[in-house]
Design an enzyme around this catalytic site. Structure first.
Site, PDB file in Angstrom:
ATOM      1  N   ASP A 139       0.396  -1.363   0.385  1.00  0.00           N
ATOM      2  CA  ASP A 139      -0.186  -0.322   0.030  1.00  0.00           C
ATOM      3  C   ASP A 139       0.782   1.338  -0.224  1.00  0.00           C
ATOM      4  O   ASP A 139       0.563   2.297  -0.414  1.00  0.00           O
ATOM      5  CB  ASP A 139      -1.124  -0.208   0.983  1.00  0.00           C
ATOM      6  N   SER A 166      -4.335   2.707  -1.161  1.00  0.00           N
ATOM      7  CA  SER A 166      -4.050   1.781  -2.786  1.00  0.00           C
ATOM      8  C   SER A 166      -4.892   0.304  -2.469  1.00  0.00           C
ATOM      9  O   SER A 166      -5.196   0.065  -3.986  1.00  0.00           O
ATOM     10  CB  SER A 166      -3.000   2.005  -1.886  1.00  0.00           C
ATOM     11  N   ASP A 167      -4.264  -0.083  -1.390  1.00  0.00           N
ATOM     12  CA  ASP A 167      -4.801  -1.658  -1.446  1.00  0.00           C
ATOM     13  C   ASP A 167      -6.984  -1.804  -1.368  1.00  0.00           C
ATOM     14  O   ASP A 167      -6.891  -2.681  -1.912  1.00  0.00           O
ATOM     15  CB  ASP A 167      -5.122  -2.195   0.063  1.00  0.00           C
ATOM     16  N   GLN A 168      -7.142  -1.236  -0.922  1.00  0.00           N
ATOM     17  CA  GLN A 168      -8.982  -0.757  -1.079  1.00  0.00           C
ATOM     18  C   GLN A 168      -9.004   0.027  -2.500  1.00  0.00           C
ATOM     19  O   GLN A 168     -10.431  -1.251  -2.681  1.00  0.00           O
ATOM     20  CB  GLN A 168      -9.721  -0.546   0.461  1.00  0.00           C
TER      21      GLN A 168
END
Length: 392
Positions: A139, A166-168
């Site tokens: 992330d 960023s991950d989600q």
């Protein structure tokens, strides 16, 4: 179980956040999500941050309502079982580095042979092409390289901030692309492979910042958006913070001055119009900060609310979840029942079909392996041999 995607099967070959979150979002809409994990280890988020036995918040947050199947695709029998499973699903999500699953013989090309209508979503760190495609990406790296982080911190003294955006975001865009592909398949009958990366998702999340730069040459920083939108944060006399967002309509500026009994500021040449207030943001903020420090937050919010000024308290998670408006939206629900019951964040999309959260617990590692393999036609004796061989 009801839901808009009831009857749809999703195979999740993914770990940590981006892939699991995208799959969970589809599960929230009614899809059956089968999560494939390595025997004995499982998703690393099962044991993230250490601690004792039991389900970690990190795993529960992104995996509620799924079925867990343990398959070792590095073994011949495990590979065969995975491909047989993949031949029966509508969607496959993976979030390994490009080419990893191809190397094990279980990538898109192999699945396509027996399932040409599959929607295959490959969620990667840097994308399927380019000089950085094989880099390990998490992330913070995607936030940093996409320009997103630069708008959240002081670039002279940068600090990691906030949730794993960023991950989600990658999970959100993955679900978005999958849903579009499913609509396309319903019209054409054809499957497809789609790609989304943490870097592309993080860049795509910044259309305003990118337009500002490309069309006017301005490089936004952490102050650009607050100044332009006239967003402010203040601390009241009781030490409690709150936010005001004036946006563009002049009525909110006029309502603010009326609420705080400062009509004189309307005639101040530094604040005559929005452009002036943006240019003199720091001065105006300082002026209002002195004023708002004289009374408790609750009093100010009542005054501002009565004048229809967009304002609200700045809350931590505990405070937000106990706020009556959040409670009215039913944003915390109990997944599972009995000793498996866990209160978790609910789906943000409300719709009529009934999904029983009590029947959607966070899965134990390999909890559904025998059930799923049996449905694929494996005999009990065969399943036992596969377990003895380390294939499942």
């Amino acid at each position: 179980m009801g839901g808009m995607l009831s009857g749809l099967k999703v195979l999740e070959m993914a770990n940590v956040i981006s892939g699991p979150y995208g799959a969970m979002l589809l599960g929230d809409l009614g899809a059956e999500v089968i999560k494939v994990e390595m025997p004995g280890a499982g998703d690393p988020f099962r044991k993230w941050a250490g601690g004792g036995e039991g389900i970690r918040p990190s795993f529960a947050a992104f995996n509620r309502g799924k079925k867990s199947v343990t398959i070792n695709v590095k073994s011949n029998r495990g590979r065969e079982a995975y491909l047989r499973l993949a031949s029966k699903v509508d969607v496959v999500i993976d979030n390994f580095r490009p080419g990893t699953l191809d190397g094990f013989g279980v990538g898109y090309d192999e699945i396509y042979k027996t399932n040409p209508t599959v929607i295959y979503c490959a969620a990667t760190g840097m994308g399927p092409t380019g000089p950085y495609r094989d880099r390990p990406t998490y992330d913070a790296i995607a936030q940093a390289m996409s320009g997103l982080w630069s708008q959240l911190t002081d670039m002279q003294d940068p600090e990691p901030v906030g949730p794993p955006m960023s991950d989600q975001l990658t999970g959100l865009f993955a679900a978005y692309g999958i849903l579009g592909s499913l609509v396309s398949r319903s019209l054409s009958g054809k499957g497809r492979k789609i790609d989304v990366s943490m870097l592309s998702a993080s860049v795509a999340f910044q259309p305003l910042a990118i337009a500002e730069y490309l069309l006017s040459g301005v490089i936004p920083d952490k102050t650009s958006r607050p100044h332009a939108s006239q967003s402010y944060a203040f601390v009241a006399s009781d030490g409690l913070p709150f936010a005001i967002h004036l946006s563009s309509p002049p009525k909110f500026w006029r309502s603010l001055l009326k609420a705080v009994n400062r009509p004189d500021l309307a005639e101040d040449p530094r604040f005559l119009d929005k452009a002036d207030r943006v240019r003199n943001y720091g001065v105006l903020r300082q002026e209002l900060s002195k004023l708002f420090s004289t009374r408790p937050r609750r009093e100010w919010l009542d005054v501002l609310g009565a004048s229809d000024v967009p304002a609200g308290p700045i809350l931590n998670i505990a405070e937000a979840l106990s706020d009556p408006q959040v409670e009215s939206l039913n944003m915390v629900k109990t997944f599972g029942k009995g000793h498996r019951a866990l209160p978790l964040a609910a789906c943000a999309v409300g719709y009529d079909d009934s999904i029983d959260e009590a029947e959607r617990p966070v899965p134990l590692l390999g909890e559904h392996t025998v059930q799923v393999l049996s449905e694929l036609g494996y005999e009990e004796s065969e399943i036992h041999r596969m377990k003895d061989d380390g294939a499942i």
